[in-house]
Design an enzyme around this catalytic site. Structure first.
Site, mmCIF file in Angstrom:
data_model
loop_
_atom_site.group_PDB
_atom_site.id
_atom_site.type_symbol
_atom_site.label_atom_id
_atom_site.label_comp_id
_atom_site.label_asym_id
_atom_site.label_seq_id
_atom_site.Cartn_x
_atom_site.Cartn_y
_atom_site.Cartn_z
ATOM 1 N N ARG A 1 -9.946 0.473 8.897
ATOM 2 C CA ARG A 1 -9.434 -0.871 9.166
ATOM 3 C C ARG A 1 -10.459 -1.752 9.849
ATOM 4 N NH1 ARG A 1 -3.615 0.589 9.145
ATOM 5 N NH2 ARG A 1 -2.393 -1.260 9.522
ATOM 6 N N ARG B 1 11.033 -1.222 11.079
ATOM 7 C CA ARG B 1 9.918 -0.751 11.898
ATOM 8 C C ARG B 1 9.826 -1.570 13.174
ATOM 9 N NH1 ARG B 1 4.621 0.225 8.211
ATOM 10 N NH2 ARG B 1 3.708 -0.756 10.069
ATOM 11 N N LYS C 1 0.830 -1.217 0.000
ATOM 12 C CA LYS C 1 0.000 0.000 0.000
ATOM 13 C C LYS C 1 0.862 1.263 0.000
ATOM 14 C CE LYS C 1 -2.231 -1.128 3.757
ATOM 15 N NZ LYS C 1 -1.479 -2.378 4.052
ATOM 16 N N ARG D 1 11.584 -5.436 5.256
ATOM 17 C CA ARG D 1 11.237 -4.026 4.994
ATOM 18 C C ARG D 1 12.149 -3.075 5.767
ATOM 19 N NH1 ARG D 1 5.134 -2.034 5.527
ATOM 20 N NH2 ARG D 1 5.230 -2.915 7.624
ATOM 21 N N ARG E 1 -0.865 -8.601 13.438
ATOM 22 C CA ARG E 1 -1.442 -7.640 12.486
ATOM 23 C C ARG E 1 -2.142 -8.363 11.348
ATOM 24 N NH1 ARG E 1 3.948 -5.416 11.462
ATOM 25 N NH2 ARG E 1 3.118 -4.070 9.836
#
Ligand code: ADP
Ligand code: AMP
Length: 234
Positions: free
Chosen positions: A97, A169, A17, A136, A180
């Site tokens: 969400r 992160r 995203k 990431r 998540r």
């Protein structure tokens, strides 16, 4: 009175995203508004609110709806104040969400006489998501996103855009990733039916090279975002 056309991006964590929003927002003249980015910015402060957000964020839990809506509205108001003419609409990444957030968004858009032009659904298999999230890297300064293998920076560990040192992160740990993804399946994925009933959902195969995903999204969105009849609130 405002009459803006927003686009919502829905997809599990790691579906791309943020990566895609940074590419398509300028092409569609939308402003990328990511609630995750707003929270990461807020957490750089040293106050009670920052500590409260962090207590949810680091575990991979959702921040309470009321606080999330407040942070989102603050950003939308800021965009309207600072660039009312140039602000055509937001590319919403990470909001809504859950069902309560989707209903709150509908209410806010009704009050502003804004509407949703399309909901982009990025579909990616779970094994690929885990591989992407584990590698990431993000820039804490400008928010740019990289991947150690799939989208590496030109110089290892350094942001191409602003030169800052890249970090992992705090919620890209195996435990928080699992939590998540579970929350996504239970609370966020059902929103696709909510929007499908209104004919808003565009399904995109997110398991392709980054450029191919961008092209697929643009091809699907350009007619919708450019069509003012889709953008008026009822
Ligand atoms: P999200 O915002 O949905 O959580 P990101 O845009 O942060 O996802 O992407 C997650 C990770 O996957 C990042 O490291 C990014 O560089 C990488 N990535 C994004 N899209 C692709 C793709 N199409 N192919 C391979 N890697 C990707
Ligand atoms: P993201 O960058 O979209 O993966 O979001 C990172 C984290 O920010 C999430 O795991 C939540 O803790 C918080 N967050 C972002 N958006 C929302 C939202 N719409 N509702 C609640 N929490 C959110």
């Amino acid at each position: 009175m405002a009459d803006r056309c927003h686009v919502v991006l829905i997809g599990p964590q790691g579906s791309g995203k943020g990566t895609q929003a940074a590419r398509i927002a300028p092409r569609l003249r939308l402003v990328h508004v990511a609630t995750g980015d707003l929270f990461r910015q807020l957490m750089t402060r040293d106050d009670e609110l920052a500590r409260e957000v962090r207590s949810y964020y680091d575990r991979g839990a959702l921040v309470p709806d009321e606080l999330t809506l407040r942070v989102l509205l603050q950003r939308l108001d800021e965009l309207e104040r600072e660039s009312a003419e140039a602000f055509r609409g937001a590319l919403l990444d990470g909001y809504p969400r859950n069902r309560a957030q989707a209903e709150a968004l509908d209410q806010v858009l009704r009050e502003r006489r804004d509407s949703i032009a399309a909901v982009v659904h990025l579909a990616v298999p779970r094994a690929v998501l885990i591989e992407r999230l584990s590698g990431r890297l993000i820039c804490p300064q400008c928010g740019a996103t990289y991947h150690i293998r799939f989208s590496p920076p030109k110089t290892a560990g350094q942001c191409d855009r602003c030169g800052s040192a890249l970090i992992q992160r705090s919620d890209d740990t195996p435990e928080a990733i699992a939590r998540r993804l579970e929350t996504y399946e239970q609370q966020t994925a059902p929103l696709l039916d909510y929007y499908r009933a209104r004919g808003l959902v565009v399904d995109i195969d997110g398991n392709q090279p980054i450029d191919a995903v961008t092209e697929a999204i643009l091809a699907a969105l350009e007619p919708r975002v450019g069509d003012p009849s889709r953008c008026r609130s009822s």
